[in-house]
Design a protein around this motif. Structure first.
Motif, PDB file in Angstrom:
ATOM      1  N   LEU A 258      13.731 -56.479  -4.772  1.00 59.03           N
ATOM      2  CA  LEU A 258      14.820 -57.215  -4.129  1.00 59.03           C
ATOM      3  C   LEU A 258      16.146 -56.502  -4.315  1.00 59.03           C
ATOM      4  O   LEU A 258      17.046 -56.610  -3.473  1.00 59.03           O
ATOM      5  CB  LEU A 258      14.895 -58.637  -4.697  1.00 59.03           C
ATOM      6  N   TYR A 259      16.300 -55.770  -5.423  1.00 55.74           N
ATOM      7  CA  TYR A 259      17.528 -54.997  -5.642  1.00 55.74           C
ATOM      8  C   TYR A 259      17.645 -53.899  -4.592  1.00 55.74           C
ATOM      9  O   TYR A 259      18.713 -53.691  -4.003  1.00 55.74           O
ATOM     10  CB  TYR A 259      17.507 -54.397  -7.044  1.00 55.74           C
ATOM     11  N   GLU A 260      16.529 -53.183  -4.351  1.00 52.49           N
ATOM     12  CA  GLU A 260      16.547 -52.121  -3.339  1.00 52.49           C
ATOM     13  C   GLU A 260      16.759 -52.687  -1.941  1.00 52.49           C
ATOM     14  O   GLU A 260      17.375 -52.038  -1.086  1.00 52.49           O
ATOM     15  CB  GLU A 260      15.232 -51.344  -3.384  1.00 52.49           C
ATOM     16  N   LEU A 261      16.296 -53.897  -1.717  1.00 47.27           N
ATOM     17  CA  LEU A 261      16.435 -54.510  -0.396  1.00 47.27           C
ATOM     18  C   LEU A 261      17.819 -55.122  -0.169  1.00 47.27           C
ATOM     19  O   LEU A 261      18.396 -54.964   0.913  1.00 47.27           O
ATOM     20  CB  LEU A 261      15.374 -55.599  -0.218  1.00 47.27           C
ATOM     21  N   ASN A 262      18.346 -55.801  -1.187  1.00 54.32           N
ATOM     22  CA  ASN A 262      19.457 -56.722  -0.938  1.00 54.32           C
ATOM     23  C   ASN A 262      20.790 -56.379  -1.586  1.00 54.32           C
ATOM     24  O   ASN A 262      21.771 -57.074  -1.347  1.00 54.32           O
ATOM     25  CB  ASN A 262      19.063 -58.135  -1.391  1.00 54.32           C
ATOM     26  N   HIS A 263      20.841 -55.335  -2.437  1.00 54.75           N
ATOM     27  CA  HIS A 263      22.126 -55.064  -3.085  1.00 54.75           C
ATOM     28  C   HIS A 263      23.200 -54.850  -2.013  1.00 54.75           C
ATOM     29  O   HIS A 263      23.002 -54.100  -1.054  1.00 54.75           O
ATOM     30  CB  HIS A 263      22.043 -53.835  -3.985  1.00 54.75           C
ATOM     31  N   PRO A 264      24.377 -55.512  -2.152  1.00 54.51           N
ATOM     32  CA  PRO A 264      25.412 -55.437  -1.107  1.00 54.51           C
ATOM     33  C   PRO A 264      25.864 -54.014  -0.785  1.00 54.51           C
ATOM     34  O   PRO A 264      26.180 -53.712   0.362  1.00 54.51           O
ATOM     35  CB  PRO A 264      26.569 -56.252  -1.703  1.00 54.51           C
ATOM     36  N   SER A 265      25.901 -53.139  -1.791  1.00 49.88           N
ATOM     37  CA  SER A 265      26.389 -51.776  -1.559  1.00 49.88           C
ATOM     38  C   SER A 265      25.264 -50.778  -1.335  1.00 49.88           C
ATOM     39  O   SER A 265      25.383 -49.869  -0.513  1.00 49.88           O
ATOM     40  CB  SER A 265      27.244 -51.324  -2.750  1.00 49.88           C
ATOM     41  N   TYR A 266      24.149 -50.898  -2.089  1.00 53.96           N
ATOM     42  CA  TYR A 266      23.124 -49.872  -2.089  1.00 53.96           C
ATOM     43  C   TYR A 266      21.841 -50.277  -1.375  1.00 53.96           C
ATOM     44  O   TYR A 266      20.975 -49.440  -1.119  1.00 53.96           O
ATOM     45  CB  TYR A 266      22.770 -49.486  -3.536  1.00 53.96           C
ATOM     46  N   GLY A 267      21.679 -51.550  -1.074  1.00 51.51           N
ATOM     47  CA  GLY A 267      20.415 -52.053  -0.552  1.00 51.51           C
ATOM     48  C   GLY A 267      20.144 -51.659   0.891  1.00 51.51           C
ATOM     49  O   GLY A 267      21.030 -51.293   1.656  1.00 51.51           O
ATOM     50  N   ASN A 268      18.871 -51.781   1.265  1.00 48.41           N
ATOM     51  CA  ASN A 268      18.424 -51.487   2.620  1.00 48.41           C
ATOM     52  C   ASN A 268      17.318 -52.479   2.965  1.00 48.41           C
ATOM     53  O   ASN A 268      16.197 -52.378   2.463  1.00 48.41           O
ATOM     54  CB  ASN A 268      17.911 -50.048   2.702  1.00 48.41           C
TER      55      ASN A 268
END
Length: 455
Positions: A258-268
């Motif tokens: 979820l961090y890789e998907l949703n982080h406001p700056s780094y996510g995709n």
């Protein structure tokens, strides 16, 4: 019920105004034990901006970590245990595109685990069940008032079961299952969750003296990305006491976090799971009556839809198609005399994407050497070196060549008593000006000294 208490402490200071202190205490009785620890680390750091210009400033970092763990034998066969850890820290970052501005990244993580393990059938059956909870918060506080703070909060709950059964002296069965659920929340706002559950079975047998075989299978069901079956086979054969050959083959599956998907700056949010197929073959050999040992391993890993972090864009991305990483690992350990040990390790890695072009941040050559020498019973010396050659960097949309680098380090320690040790260590002793990631500066010559004690 006699009890014992042991304590340990360490203090270290050094370059970049670095200070580190830690303290731990452990108590034990015949049926129980508990350990508590605290550690604080702080450094003024160095500028990550490369090349270093007038706008560059030091990027500091500090954190405090608390730990606790313990266990209690409720009966001869039933043990209860727990572990907890809490970390809080601040990292100073250069604001994207504005290195003259400094952002603060606040980080907090709290995790806990409780469980029980049980022995039965004359210790032939081992069973362990645990519950884990992890809570994370990352908040980037932008100095630029026109930017909104970037906040990511995550939580993970996991149930885990592991069973081991010795069917016979040469046959063992491992089995188990786990289930976890992740929650994430950002200031975008994005409120998301996902879960994955799985079960596995592994059989290990020794059909002939010296020959060990193992086969395993695992089934996973992900709430967003469906089901996947992974399998693995391994074999190891001890030809004689000085020679062993080994091999393994298997496939794998990893869903984006979820961090890789949703982080406001780094996510995709467009990321999909990556799948892999791996194979390795190795030989371990001892020489000179065991004074010299060598190991050689060939590996080949193919990954579909590799999830990667692009430092040039500060985003997670997906490399569509099949990426391949293959190469050779060599290890040597030589002990010519009792007080001297020489070691070396070399890895050749040829890692390419679907376009057959080499991937960034994977050095073609990675060599490490070390010497450990006990000058006396109380004085120990260590010298170590690392060479990284033919590395590539990412300068979107281009791939650039990085300079080769050799880093030299050393450490000397002195046992004042059986309980007190003094040491000094140095890093980058050749004062190399280098980058591992294109555009990010690294540490220069640095020296640290410390004392550790147990009582």
């Amino acid at each position: 019920m006699a009890g014992t208490v042991k304590q340990s402490a360490r203090v270290e200071v050094g370059s970049y105004d670095t200070k580190s202190v830690s303290y731990g205490v452990r108590g034990a009785t015949d049926r129980a034990d508990i350990a508590l620890g605290v550690e604080h680390f702080r450094t003024s750091g160095f500028s990550a901006v490369s090349p270093k210009g007038k706008s560059a400033d030091d990027d500091g970092y500090e954190n405090t970590t608390l730990t606790a763990k313990g266990s209690y034998d409720l009966t001869e066969n039933l043990n209860l245990y727990f572990a907890a850890r809490g970390t809080k820290g601040i990292t100073e970052l250069d604001s994207p595109g504005q290195p003259n501005l400094k952002d603060d990244m606040h980080y907090r993580q709290v995790s806990g685990k409780v469980g029980a393990n049980y022995l039965a059938f004359d210790d032939r059956f081992f069973s362990d069940f645990s519950v884990q909870v992890t809570d994370i918060k990352r908040e980037q506080d932008f100095e630029d008032a026109s930017k909104q703070n970037s906040v990511f909060e995550g939580r993970k709950v996991k149930l885990d079961y592991l069973g081991e059964y010795d069917v016979s002296e040469k046959t063992k069965l491992n089995f188990g299952g786990d289930w976890s659920k992740e929650f994430s929340k950002t200031n975008d706002p994005i409120d998301d969750s996902s879960s994955i559950g799985g079960a596995f079975l592994q059989l290990m047998i020794e059909p002939l003296n010296g020959l060990s075989l193992a086969g395993s299978a695992r089934f996973d069901q992900h709430s967003e990305f469906g089901s996947f079956v992974s399998r693995r086979l391994t074999a190891s054969y001890e030809v004689n006491e000085d020679l062993r050959v080994r091999t393994s083959v298997g496939n794998g599956f990893r869903a984006p976090s979820l961090y890789e998907l949703n982080h406001p700056s780094y996510g995709n949010q467009n990321l999909e799971p990556e799948e892999s197929l791996s194979f390795d073959f190795g030989i371990d050999k001892k020489w000179l009556g065991g004074q010299l040992s060598t190991s050689a391993t060939y590996f080949n890993i193919m990954t579909d839809d590799l999830i990667d972090y692009d430092f040039s864009t500060s985003k997670y991305n997906q490399i569509k198609g099949t990426s391949r990483s293959q190469g050779v690992e060599l290890e040597v350990r030589y002990k010519p005399i009792d007080r001297l040990v020489l070691t070396a390790g070399y890895t050749y890695t040829y890692s390419v994407g679907p376009d057959k072009k080499r991937l960034a941040h994977v050095p073609l050559h990675d060599l490490s050497v070390a010497m450990n020498y006990d000058l006396t019973d109380d004085i120990a010396l260590n010298v170590n070196g690392t060479y990284l050659g033919e590395n590539l960097g990412s300068d979107w949309p281009n791939i650039v060549d990085m300079e080769d680098v050799f880093l030299l380090g050393a450490k000397a320690s002195y046992d004042v008593t059986e309980e007190v040790e003094l040491y000094v260590r140095g890093e980058n002793l050749l004062v190399q000006d280098y980058e591992l990631i294109n555009g990010y500066q690294t540490s220069g010559l640095s020296v640290y000294a410390g004392v550790s004690a147990s009582f």
